[in-house]
Design a protein around this motif. Structure first.
Motif, short mmCIF file in Angstrom:
data_model
loop_
_atom_site.label_atom_id
_atom_site.label_comp_id
_atom_site.label_asym_id
_atom_site.label_seq_id
_atom_site.Cartn_x
_atom_site.Cartn_y
_atom_site.Cartn_z
N CYS A 1 41.49 40.57 41.71
CA CYS A 1 42.64 40.08 42.48
C CYS A 1 42.83 40.80 43.82
O CYS A 1 43.43 40.24 44.74
CB CYS A 1 43.92 40.21 41.66
N THR A 2 42.32 42.03 43.94
CA THR A 2 42.49 42.78 45.18
C THR A 2 41.91 42.07 46.40
O THR A 2 42.61 41.94 47.43
CB THR A 2 41.87 44.19 45.05
N PRO A 3 40.65 41.57 46.36
CA PRO A 3 40.13 40.85 47.53
C PRO A 3 40.95 39.61 47.87
O PRO A 3 41.17 39.31 49.04
CB PRO A 3 38.70 40.47 47.10
N HIS A 4 41.40 38.91 46.83
CA HIS A 4 42.18 37.69 47.04
C HIS A 4 43.51 37.99 47.72
O HIS A 4 43.91 37.32 48.69
CB HIS A 4 42.42 36.99 45.69
N LEU A 5 44.22 39.01 47.24
CA LEU A 5 45.50 39.39 47.84
C LEU A 5 45.32 39.88 49.28
O LEU A 5 46.11 39.54 50.16
CB LEU A 5 46.17 40.48 46.99
#
Length: 309
Positions: A237-241
């Motif tokens: 989720c970090t890259p997406h956020l």
């Protein structure tokens, strides 16, 4: 008084005389464009040639990278021509084509990010039913819906603007912008403004609301779940956020600059702010996903290692 039948071109007023520096700027923009195309094409190839990456998350990433190519190609070749030109004008059809491409790029980006957040929600909150809930047919349907929704919404926006009678042809931008053209209209633009709000809600606020909702559900599961669940959520989720925050800031800069009087802001700053969302995002996504997702990182390393051997 001019109207839409008499206006054959628009003059772009945000360009300023850079003298011999224009060749250096041309080289920088060209290198940036080549880097964007190369990095996005590389990751598309890595995903396509490796069957182990033919999973929903990577299919959505592939759609995202294709959109980065689409968006950057809508602007960079145009910029390269304008930088070397002494007269900064653009024909009416080309101007509206550029508006259509840039606006659909932004719409598809938000819709893609929304679909990806829903995919992460299913993978983290419903892992046992994930492959049933997110089959390859549904992946194709979600990707098609993201692109078609943006295209149909923006077609109406550009059609409404194209039909307006205009009282001028001067746009104080370095590329074509829909709101700048609407401000040149001689007639009432209430319909354009109302539809502009509806289209913004449809392709910006609705996807962002969906993203926020899915992340609230993911956080709830993470707090009550195991350490492994939390690690999986953070890694995927970090890259997406980061991508969402970066793009949202870029779009906000552009909207604020278009809607409010920024005459006191230096010209170079305004140019950089208007280019941020279309230059940083196409570079940010391949770097972020290529570095953070270990599967992609290991695959492209293996791909190049095989070719070198």
């Amino acid at each position: 008084m001019m109207n839409s039948t008499q206006v054959s071109y628009f003059a772009l007023g945000a360009y300023f005389d850079t003298k011999q520096v224009k060749y250096f700027l041309f080289l920088i923009i060209l290198c940036l464009y080549v880097l964007i195309v190369g990095s996005n094409v590389l990751l598309i190839v890595v995903i396509c040639v490796n069957r182990s990456l033919h999973e929903p998350m990577y299919m959505f990433l592939c759609s995202l990278f294709v959109n980065e190519l689409y968006g950057s190609t809508s602007l960079f070749p145009f910029l390269l021509v304008q930088i070397l030109s002494d007269v900064h004008t653009v024909s009416v059809p080309l101007c509206f084509l550029q508006i259509f491409c840039l606006y659909t790029y932004a719409g598809v980006e938000f819709c893609n990010l929304a679909v990806m957040s829903y995919d992460r929600y299913l993978a983290i909150c419903h892992p046992l039913q994930y492959h049933t809930l997110m089959s390859l047919k549904k992946v194709a349907l979600f990707i098609a819906a993201a692109w078609i929704t943006a295209f149909l919404t923006v077609v109406t926006t550009t059609s409404l603007s194209f039909s307006l009678p205009l009282c001028g042809n001067f746009i104080n931008k370095i590329y074509c912008d829909n709101y700048s053209i609407v401000k040149l209209a001689c007639s009432d633009t209430t319909v354009n403004n109302i539809y502009g709000l509806i289209s913004t809600a449809l392709i910006v606020f609705v996807p962002v609301a969906l993203i926020l909702y899915t992340y609230m559900r993911i956080l709830k599961v993470c707090f009550s779940g195991s350490k492994q669940t939390r690690q999986k959520a953070v890694s995927t989720c970090t890259p997406h956020l980061a991508s969402l925050v970066n793009f949202s800031f870029g779009v906000c800069f552009e909207v604020l600059q278009s809607r409010f009087n920024m005459s006191s802001t230096p010209g170079a700053v305004k140019v950089l702010l208007s280019l941020y969302y279309i230059t940083c995002q196409p570079l940010f996504n391949p770097v972020m996903y290529g570095v953070k997702l270990s599967t992609i990182r290991s695959m492209w390393k293996r791909l190049f290692w095989v070719k070198l051997k």
